[in-house]
Write a protein that holds these residues in place. Structure first.
Motif, PDB file in Angstrom:
ATOM      1  N   UNK A 112       0.843  -1.201   0.000  1.00  0.00           N
ATOM      2  CA  UNK A 112       0.000   0.000   0.000  1.00  0.00           C
ATOM      3  C   UNK A 112       0.878   1.251   0.000  1.00  0.00           C
ATOM      4  N   UNK A 113       1.908   1.252   0.848  1.00  0.00           N
ATOM      5  CA  UNK A 113       2.816   2.399   0.915  1.00  0.00           C
ATOM      6  C   UNK A 113       3.489   2.631  -0.436  1.00  0.00           C
ATOM      7  N   UNK A 114       3.924   1.571  -1.088  1.00  0.00           N
ATOM      8  CA  UNK A 114       4.562   1.709  -2.402  1.00  0.00           C
ATOM      9  C   UNK A 114       3.588   2.306  -3.416  1.00  0.00           C
ATOM     10  N   UNK A 115       2.350   1.843  -3.397  1.00  0.00           N
ATOM     11  CA  UNK A 115       1.360   2.357  -4.344  1.00  0.00           C
ATOM     12  C   UNK A 115       1.005   3.819  -4.068  1.00  0.00           C
ATOM     13  N   UNK A 116       1.268   4.283  -2.857  1.00  0.00           N
ATOM     14  CA  UNK A 116       1.033   5.681  -2.517  1.00  0.00           C
ATOM     15  C   UNK A 116       2.282   6.536  -2.711  1.00  0.00           C
ATOM     16  N   UNK A 117       3.346   5.951  -3.247  1.00  0.00           N
ATOM     17  CA  UNK A 117       4.528   6.725  -3.596  1.00  0.00           C
ATOM     18  C   UNK A 117       5.621   6.783  -2.556  1.00  0.00           C
ATOM     19  N   UNK A 118       5.567   5.935  -1.530  1.00  0.00           N
ATOM     20  CA  UNK A 118       6.601   5.932  -0.493  1.00  0.00           C
ATOM     21  C   UNK A 118       7.760   5.032  -0.908  1.00  0.00           C
ATOM     22  N   UNK A 119       8.941   5.388  -0.491  1.00  0.00           N
ATOM     23  CA  UNK A 119      10.152   4.628  -0.791  1.00  0.00           C
ATOM     24  C   UNK A 119      10.338   3.571   0.289  1.00  0.00           C
ATOM     25  N   UNK A 120      10.208   2.298  -0.080  1.00  0.00           N
ATOM     26  CA  UNK A 120      10.292   1.228   0.906  1.00  0.00           C
ATOM     27  C   UNK A 120      11.711   1.002   1.420  1.00  0.00           C
ATOM     28  N   UNK A 153       1.725   8.176   9.455  1.00  0.00           N
ATOM     29  CA  UNK A 153       1.956   9.216   8.469  1.00  0.00           C
ATOM     30  C   UNK A 153       3.053  10.180   8.932  1.00  0.00           C
ATOM     31  N   UNK A 154       2.984  10.555  10.207  1.00  0.00           N
ATOM     32  CA  UNK A 154       3.994  11.469  10.740  1.00  0.00           C
ATOM     33  C   UNK A 154       5.378  10.824  10.765  1.00  0.00           C
ATOM     34  N   UNK A 155       5.416   9.531  11.072  1.00  0.00           N
ATOM     35  CA  UNK A 155       6.687   8.814  11.101  1.00  0.00           C
ATOM     36  C   UNK A 155       7.291   8.731   9.704  1.00  0.00           C
ATOM     37  N   UNK A 156       6.463   8.394   8.722  1.00  0.00           N
ATOM     38  CA  UNK A 156       6.951   8.221   7.353  1.00  0.00           C
ATOM     39  C   UNK A 156       7.462   9.516   6.745  1.00  0.00           C
ATOM     40  N   UNK A 157       6.945  10.652   7.199  1.00  0.00           N
ATOM     41  CA  UNK A 157       7.312  11.942   6.608  1.00  0.00           C
ATOM     42  C   UNK A 157       8.133  12.805   7.563  1.00  0.00           C
ATOM     43  N   UNK A 158       8.671  12.200   8.621  1.00  0.00           N
ATOM     44  CA  UNK A 158       9.491  12.950   9.570  1.00  0.00           C
ATOM     45  C   UNK A 158      10.760  13.468   8.890  1.00  0.00           C
ATOM     46  N   UNK A 159      11.335  14.557   9.399  1.00  0.00           N
ATOM     47  CA  UNK A 159      12.556  15.103   8.782  1.00  0.00           C
ATOM     48  C   UNK A 159      13.727  14.125   8.788  1.00  0.00           C
ATOM     49  N   UNK A 160      13.832  13.326   9.867  1.00  0.00           N
ATOM     50  CA  UNK A 160      14.935  12.372   9.977  1.00  0.00           C
ATOM     51  C   UNK A 160      14.422  11.069  10.575  1.00  0.00           C
ATOM     52  N   UNK A 161      15.184  10.013  10.362  1.00  0.00           N
ATOM     53  CA  UNK A 161      14.888   8.712  10.951  1.00  0.00           C
ATOM     54  C   UNK A 161      15.262   8.726  12.425  1.00  0.00           C
ATOM     55  N   UNK A 212      -8.699  -5.145   9.036  1.00  0.00           N
ATOM     56  CA  UNK A 212      -8.653  -3.910   9.815  1.00  0.00           C
ATOM     57  C   UNK A 212      -7.329  -3.175   9.600  1.00  0.00           C
ATOM     58  N   UNK A 213      -6.226  -3.911   9.588  1.00  0.00           N
ATOM     59  CA  UNK A 213      -4.918  -3.299   9.364  1.00  0.00           C
ATOM     60  C   UNK A 213      -4.848  -2.695   7.960  1.00  0.00           C
ATOM     61  N   UNK A 214      -5.363  -3.411   6.976  1.00  0.00           N
ATOM     62  CA  UNK A 214      -5.344  -2.914   5.604  1.00  0.00           C
ATOM     63  C   UNK A 214      -6.170  -1.650   5.430  1.00  0.00           C
ATOM     64  N   UNK A 215      -7.348  -1.633   6.027  1.00  0.00           N
ATOM     65  CA  UNK A 215      -8.194  -0.454   5.928  1.00  0.00           C
ATOM     66  C   UNK A 215      -7.541   0.761   6.596  1.00  0.00           C
ATOM     67  N   UNK A 216      -6.880   0.508   7.724  1.00  0.00           N
ATOM     68  CA  UNK A 216      -6.214   1.620   8.411  1.00  0.00           C
ATOM     69  C   UNK A 216      -5.038   2.145   7.588  1.00  0.00           C
ATOM     70  N   UNK A 217      -4.247   1.240   7.037  1.00  0.00           N
ATOM     71  CA  UNK A 217      -3.109   1.671   6.221  1.00  0.00           C
ATOM     72  C   UNK A 217      -3.585   2.444   4.998  1.00  0.00           C
ATOM     73  N   UNK A 218      -4.671   2.006   4.395  1.00  0.00           N
ATOM     74  CA  UNK A 218      -5.238   2.685   3.221  1.00  0.00           C
ATOM     75  C   UNK A 218      -5.647   4.108   3.586  1.00  0.00           C
ATOM     76  N   UNK A 219      -6.233   4.265   4.761  1.00  0.00           N
ATOM     77  CA  UNK A 219      -6.696   5.583   5.193  1.00  0.00           C
ATOM     78  C   UNK A 219      -5.553   6.452   5.698  1.00  0.00           C
ATOM     79  N   UNK A 220      -4.581   5.832   6.340  1.00  0.00           N
ATOM     80  CA  UNK A 220      -3.535   6.593   7.024  1.00  0.00           C
ATOM     81  C   UNK A 220      -2.402   7.030   6.098  1.00  0.00           C
ATOM     82  N   UNK A 221      -1.986   6.148   5.200  1.00  0.00           N
ATOM     83  CA  UNK A 221      -0.828   6.448   4.347  1.00  0.00           C
ATOM     84  C   UNK A 221      -1.292   7.139   3.060  1.00  0.00           C
ATOM     85  N   UNK A 222      -1.636   8.396   3.186  1.00  0.00           N
ATOM     86  CA  UNK A 222      -2.080   9.154   2.010  1.00  0.00           C
ATOM     87  C   UNK A 222      -0.871   9.451   1.130  1.00  0.00           C
TER      88      UNK A 222
END
Length: 231
Positions: A112-120, A153-161, A212-222
């Motif tokens: 899901x994250x990959x399909x939303x454009x995130x770098x795995x 969402x905040x974790x994935x887009x934080x300034x640093x790891x 439930x996890x899939x639905x949350x990820x779909x909603x959360x990882x815009x």
């Protein structure tokens, strides 16, 4: 049963986190490697995502729906398999089920994250993927109690790891997975005289959890524009 499940969760999760944060992070890191990179005949998240995208005519949302449906079925099948045989072999099979459902759900969220454009390959995204395994209620509860400080969402887009946050999330997720497995074990105890029924219960529990996890990820990882990691 719901009250018992909550008791198990509140009792086992802190115990799991006390075991060793480094150990929890190590286990989940291996799970993520299999889920994202694949292993032998088990294709990784990116390959699954791109395959679904091609079959859905390039529509990311349709591809995400297909990814979720596929992994619900996978979770149900592996949950059914580990539920067979009654309680005699249950103690042996539960650890395999714990790992299996985590890999299935992690691959689903990563796809899901990959399909939303995130770098795995981004460690921030990998931490976010693991965080999603807590589910919407689990994350909301931990944010309220301050045992978790950021949403996926905040974790994935934080300034640093943040390595410390990664270890904290790993402890929470391991505790949650153990609590879920223990709750399923109690449900299977009720059906111990009917092994096939136990298998059906196990499959339904894992399938519902994955939904439930899939639905949350779909909603959360815009969808977001990727941001490089700062040195």
């Amino acid at each position: 049963m719901a009250g018992v499940a909550r008791f198990v969760a509140s009792s086992l999760a802190p115990a799991a986190q006390r075991l060793a944060p480094q150990a929890a992070a190590g286990v989940l890191r291996q799970i993520l490697e299999v889920a994202i990179d694949g292993y032998q005949r088990f294709p990784g998240a990116e390959r699954i995502a791109e395959s679904k995208l091609a079959r859905c005519g390039g529509d990311p949302q349709l591809a995400i729906d297909a990814v979720i449906d596929q992994h619900i079925r996978l979770a149900g099948v592996q949950g059914f398999a580990t539920g067979l045989g009654g309680l005699i072999i249950l103690p042996v099979l539960l650890p395999a089920n714990l790992t299996g459902i985590a890999i299935v759900q992690a691959r689903m969220v990563a796809a899901i994250a990959h399909l939303r454009g995130y770098d795995l390959d981004d460690p921030r995204v990998r931490t976010a993927v693991i965080t999603c395994l807590l589910g919407e209620e689990g994350i909301a509860d931990r944010l309220k109690k301050s045992s978790l400080v950021s949403s996926p969402m905040a974790i994935a887009t934080a300034p640093v790891f943040d390595p410390e946050l990664d270890r904290q999330v790993s402890g929470e997720v391991v505790g949650e997975l153990i609590a879920r497995i223990s709750g399923k074990k109690m449900a299977l105890t009720v059906t111990r005289r009917v092994p096939l029924l136990g298998g059906a219960v196990g499959g339904c529990v894992d399938g519902w959890s994955t939904y439930r996890v899939g639905q949350y990820a779909d909603k959360s990882l815009v969808r977001r524009i990727r941001r490089p990691i700062e040195p």
